[in-house]
Design an enzyme around this catalytic site. Structure first.
Site, PDB file in Angstrom:
ATOM      1  N   HIS A  90      41.478  46.853  41.955  1.00  0.00           N
ATOM      2  CA  HIS A  90      40.679  46.509  43.136  1.00  0.00           C
ATOM      3  C   HIS A  90      41.541  46.568  44.395  1.00  0.00           C
ATOM      4  O   HIS A  90      41.760  45.569  45.074  1.00  0.00           O
ATOM      5  CB  HIS A  90      40.054  45.116  42.968  1.00  0.00           C
ATOM      6  CG  HIS A  90      38.935  45.094  41.985  1.00  0.00           C
ATOM      7  ND1 HIS A  90      38.655  44.010  41.188  1.00  0.00           N
ATOM      8  CD2 HIS A  90      38.019  46.031  41.652  1.00  0.00           C
ATOM      9  CE1 HIS A  90      37.617  44.276  40.417  1.00  0.00           C
ATOM     10  NE2 HIS A  90      37.227  45.503  40.683  1.00  0.00           N
ATOM     11  N   HIS A  98      41.003  45.055  32.928  1.00  0.00           N
ATOM     12  CA  HIS A  98      39.945  44.076  32.624  1.00  0.00           C
ATOM     13  C   HIS A  98      39.415  44.214  31.205  1.00  0.00           C
ATOM     14  O   HIS A  98      38.840  43.269  30.664  1.00  0.00           O
ATOM     15  CB  HIS A  98      38.766  44.248  33.585  1.00  0.00           C
ATOM     16  CG  HIS A  98      39.105  44.016  35.021  1.00  0.00           C
ATOM     17  ND1 HIS A  98      39.789  42.912  35.453  1.00  0.00           N
ATOM     18  CD2 HIS A  98      38.832  44.744  36.131  1.00  0.00           C
ATOM     19  CE1 HIS A  98      39.939  42.968  36.773  1.00  0.00           C
ATOM     20  NE2 HIS A  98      39.371  44.071  37.200  1.00  0.00           N
ATOM     21  N   GLU A 101      35.947  41.628  33.436  1.00  0.00           N
ATOM     22  CA  GLU A 101      36.653  41.010  32.312  1.00  0.00           C
ATOM     23  C   GLU A 101      35.710  40.138  31.495  1.00  0.00           C
ATOM     24  O   GLU A 101      35.725  40.176  30.259  1.00  0.00           O
ATOM     25  CB  GLU A 101      37.836  40.173  32.798  1.00  0.00           C
ATOM     26  CG  GLU A 101      38.590  39.520  31.647  1.00  0.00           C
ATOM     27  CD  GLU A 101      39.621  38.489  32.079  1.00  0.00           C
ATOM     28  OE1 GLU A 101      39.806  37.495  31.345  1.00  0.00           O
ATOM     29  OE2 GLU A 101      40.234  38.673  33.143  1.00  0.00           O
ATOM     30  N   SER A 122      38.584  42.398  45.386  1.00  0.00           N
ATOM     31  CA  SER A 122      39.396  41.744  44.366  1.00  0.00           C
ATOM     32  C   SER A 122      39.129  40.250  44.316  1.00  0.00           C
ATOM     33  O   SER A 122      39.357  39.530  45.288  1.00  0.00           O
ATOM     34  CB  SER A 122      40.883  41.996  44.642  1.00  0.00           C
ATOM     35  OG  SER A 122      41.690  41.160  43.841  1.00  0.00           O
TER      36      SER A 122
END
Length: 298
Positions: free
Chosen positions: A39, A78, A130, A222
């Site tokens: 990110h 992730h 994630e 992010s």
């Protein structure tokens, strides 16, 4: 005016590993990343110049593997769901697995406890890639909570295990754990928050508090950068969030001040150095500036 870079800033180990794997694969030709490998727009742009193609994860999850347009696919740090991993293998794609080892450990915990009939509770952000990958390791489905209010809605029932998104705030995880234990005395708990992330939060407090002005460098998409910037701004109200050197504004600084450059776990060191160099240039060019603005989370 002095400008120094936070020694603890830069890629975390998991991100550094994923980037290294991506560059090694790109040396052999084009690679398709399932979702942005990181990110951080500047780092993504750098890798795109080397041949990295980013395919939205939603497209791949929907079943259309043709969107990958290559035989070589990168799984970012992730991670992904177990079903998607299996589909990639069935399609005969050459998979470069950049899943963070810590995330992989949590995925295995979720899979094992789900197989044992446990109700799996994941503390984290519901739409974070994630967390989607963690939930995707439990065929029966997992419960995702991101607040005490959501935790309070979990009723007593089957044996339950609690895990966390690795980048979740550890103190909030413990609050949710305490709330669940009041109703689920046999609750099993694995504190899977990443210690490197926790240490980073602690170090940024000291770094920001010791400077007159802080320039925080990180991608606006992010989650980790947003969380760290909030902590940074709490320690130093004159903290400013930028994605690139071009975002730096001269009126943030005055002569004789100590300026610190820091960033998130997905911010490359080269970008921190570029921003620091630009801040020094701005200081030399606008040394007469005396107007100081307050920090901004924009």
């Amino acid at each position: 005016m002095t400008v120094d870079i936070d020694k603890s800033a830069g890629f975390c180990a998991g991100v550094a590993r994923a980037i290294a794997l991506a560059e090694r694969a790109l040396a052999k030709g084009r690679v398709a990343s399932i979702g942005p490998v990181i990110h951080n727009p500047a780092e993504v742009a750098r890798l795109q110049q080397k041949g990295l193609v980013t395919v939205p994860q939603e497209e791949v999850e929907s079943g259309d593997l043709k969107a990958l347009r290559t035989r070589r696919v990168l799984i970012r740090s992730h991670g992904v769901s177990e079903s998607l991993r299996a589909r990639l293998a069935e399609a005969g794609l050459d998979v470069v697995d950049g899943t963070c080892p810590i995330v992989r450990h949590v995925q295995q915990l979720v899979k094992d406890y789900c197989a044992r009939g446990y109700r799996v509770v994941v503390f984290g952000k519901r739409e974070h890639p994630e967390v989607l990958g963690l939930v995707g390791h439990c065929p029966q489905g997992a419960v995702v909570v991101n607040s005490l209010e959501e935790a309070d809605k979990i009723a007593p029932g089957p044996p339950t295990v609690l895990v966390a998104q690795t980048t979740a705030p550890e103190e909030h995880f413990h609050e949710v754990e305490a709330a669940l234990r009041r109703r689920l005395p046999s609750l099993e708990v694995f504190n899977t928050t990443c210690r490197a992330v926790s240490r980073r939060q602690e170090s940024i407090v000291a770094f920001a508090g010791a400077r007159d002005v802080v320039v925080f460098v990180g991608g606006k998409e992010s989650s980790n950068s947003r969380q760290l910037f909030t902590i940074c701004q709490q320690s130093n109200k004159r903290s400013f969030w930028v994605e690139s050197a071009e975002d730096v504004q001269a009126e943030w600084f005055s002569p004789g001040e100590a300026v610190g450059i820091t960033g998130g776990a997905s911010t490359p060191r080269w970008l921190l150095e570029r921003v620091a160099s630009h801040v020094a240039h701005v200081a030399r060019t606008h040394g007469h500036e005396k107007h100081i603005k307050g920090g901004s989370a924009e």
